[in-house]
Write an enzyme that holds these catalytic residues in place. Sequence first.
Site, PDB file in Angstrom:
ATOM      1  N   GLY A  12       0.750  -1.190   0.004  1.00  7.70           N
ATOM      2  CA  GLY A  12       0.080   0.073  -0.058  1.00  7.70           C
ATOM      3  C   GLY A  12       0.793   1.364  -0.148  1.00  7.70           C
ATOM      4  O   GLY A  12       0.500   2.207   0.332  1.00  7.70           O
ATOM      5  N   ASN A  14       1.346   3.216  -2.531  1.00  6.46           N
ATOM      6  CA  ASN A  14       0.627   4.056  -3.495  1.00  6.46           C
ATOM      7  C   ASN A  14      -0.724   4.568  -2.781  1.00  6.46           C
ATOM      8  O   ASN A  14      -0.827   5.666  -2.786  1.00  6.46           O
ATOM      9  CB  ASN A  14       0.098   3.493  -4.796  1.00  6.46           C
ATOM     10  CG  ASN A  14       1.350   3.375  -5.577  1.00  6.46           C
ATOM     11  OD1 ASN A  14       1.588   4.427  -6.448  1.00  6.46           O
ATOM     12  ND2 ASN A  14       2.119   2.367  -5.826  1.00  6.46           N
ATOM     13  N   ASN A 108      -5.996   2.871 -12.708  1.00 12.15           N
ATOM     14  CA  ASN A 108      -4.934   1.876 -12.272  1.00 12.15           C
ATOM     15  C   ASN A 108      -3.453   2.531 -12.508  1.00 12.15           C
ATOM     16  O   ASN A 108      -3.333   3.264 -13.437  1.00 12.15           O
ATOM     17  CB  ASN A 108      -5.052   0.650 -13.048  1.00 12.15           C
ATOM     18  CG  ASN A 108      -4.063  -0.509 -12.548  1.00 12.15           C
ATOM     19  OD1 ASN A 108      -3.923  -0.717 -11.471  1.00 12.15           O
ATOM     20  ND2 ASN A 108      -3.250  -1.033 -13.547  1.00 12.15           N
ATOM     21  N   HIS A 110       0.342   1.429 -13.291  1.00 10.28           N
ATOM     22  CA  HIS A 110       1.106   0.037 -13.737  1.00 10.28           C
ATOM     23  C   HIS A 110       2.465   0.519 -13.635  1.00 10.28           C
ATOM     24  O   HIS A 110       2.938   1.629 -14.399  1.00 10.28           O
ATOM     25  CB  HIS A 110       0.628  -0.580 -15.018  1.00 10.28           C
ATOM     26  CG  HIS A 110       1.482  -1.645 -15.353  1.00 10.28           C
ATOM     27  ND1 HIS A 110       1.295  -2.920 -15.151  1.00 10.28           N
ATOM     28  CD2 HIS A 110       2.472  -1.767 -16.412  1.00 10.28           C
ATOM     29  CE1 HIS A 110       1.904  -3.797 -15.640  1.00 10.28           C
ATOM     30  NE2 HIS A 110       2.765  -2.967 -16.380  1.00 10.28           N
ATOM     31  N   ASP A 151      -4.540  -3.781 -18.724  1.00 10.83           N
ATOM     32  CA  ASP A 151      -3.537  -2.795 -18.742  1.00 10.83           C
ATOM     33  C   ASP A 151      -4.091  -1.994 -20.261  1.00 10.83           C
ATOM     34  O   ASP A 151      -3.202  -1.469 -20.922  1.00 10.83           O
ATOM     35  CB  ASP A 151      -2.242  -3.277 -18.786  1.00 10.83           C
ATOM     36  CG  ASP A 151      -2.083  -3.638 -17.533  1.00 10.83           C
ATOM     37  OD1 ASP A 151      -2.397  -2.950 -16.343  1.00 10.83           O
ATOM     38  OD2 ASP A 151      -1.103  -4.504 -17.024  1.00 10.83           O
TER      39      ASP A 151
HETATM   40  C1  GAR Z   1       3.100  -1.268  -7.278  1.00  7.93           C
HETATM   41  O1  GAR Z   1       4.492  -0.906  -7.930  1.00  7.93           O
HETATM   42  C2  GAR Z   1       2.190  -1.048  -8.573  1.00  7.93           C
HETATM   43  O2  GAR Z   1       2.452  -0.197  -9.755  1.00  7.93           O
HETATM   44  C3  GAR Z   1       2.032  -2.436  -8.926  1.00  7.93           C
HETATM   45  O3  GAR Z   1       2.234  -3.125  -7.741  1.00  7.93           O
HETATM   46  C4  GAR Z   1       2.851  -2.208  -6.876  1.00  7.93           C
HETATM   47  C5  GAR Z   1       1.996  -2.097  -5.613  1.00  7.93           C
HETATM   48  O4  GAR Z   1       2.893  -1.506  -4.507  1.00  7.93           O
HETATM   49  N1  GAR Z   1       0.910  -2.817  -9.746  1.00  7.93           N
HETATM   50  C6  GAR Z   1       0.925  -3.718 -10.818  1.00  7.93           C
HETATM   51  O5  GAR Z   1       1.773  -4.287 -11.077  1.00  7.93           O
HETATM   52  C7  GAR Z   1      -0.416  -3.704 -11.645  1.00  7.93           C
HETATM   53  N2  GAR Z   1      -0.507  -4.408 -12.747  1.00  7.93           N
HETATM   54  P1  GAR Z   1       2.101  -0.785  -3.091  1.00  7.93           P
HETATM   55  O6  GAR Z   1       1.044  -1.750  -2.613  1.00  7.93           O
HETATM   56  O7  GAR Z   1       3.108  -0.387  -2.164  1.00  7.93           O
HETATM   57  O8  GAR Z   1       1.392   0.559  -3.631  1.00  7.93           O
END
Ligand code: GAR
Length: 203
Positions: A12, A14, A108, A110, A151
């Site tokens: 989490g 982000n 989203n 990515h 995506d």
């Molecule tokens: C992030 O790097 C996000 O961009 C990626 O998962 C991570 C989650 O981190 N998402 C994907 O790969 C979606 N295809 P977080 O839980 O620390 O935000």
Amino acid sequence: MVKIAVLVSGGGTNLQALIDRQQAGELGCGQISLVISSRAGVYALERAEKAGIESMVISRKECGSAENFDKKLVSELKSHGIELVVLAGFLSILGKEVIDAYPNRIINIHPSLIPSFCGNGFYGLKVHEAALEYGVKVTGATVHFVNEVTDGGSIILQKAVYIEPDDTPETLQRRVMEQAEWELLPKATAMLCEEIQKEKDNK
Ligand code: GAR
């Protein structure tokens, strides 16, 4: 105000970037009203709790089928009056029912420059492993609308990040987060909230 739900599956960071911007008054008229995790016990849920944001777990396993999962998700989003859905490291694929309930209202983040290293199977560290394996010198992050194609929805914001010669998937993941993701996701969220608010004002 525009009510936002943030959907998570892991650490989490982000989500934290969104919370920090909101607390700094930089999320425009957006208000994070609900956090939904596809997994119990993840750190993102603690972040929500610390920030005083309502949270819940909706797991595909417990729902029994993809259809039930989608139904439950839509029913919670609607009953909380959610107007914008932000996927922040959410690793379950959303079905048609959810996408149809929120046309152009699901975004989203990515961790690559779409259309590189994206689509089914490309998530988290795997994306950075693939970028390093290919040998690209520039990668980055993309915020895009969510449609039925993984995506595949139209791009809202992108930012490039240079790859260093001694990068590992982990160091690259961290730099892409710091230099791109944590900036782009709150920015796109604020932009869309302004748009939604304007639409509401004009009605
Ligand atoms: C992030 O790097 C996000 O961009 C990626 O998962 C991570 C989650 O981190 N998402 C994907 O790969 C979606 N295809 P977080 O839980 O620390 O935000």
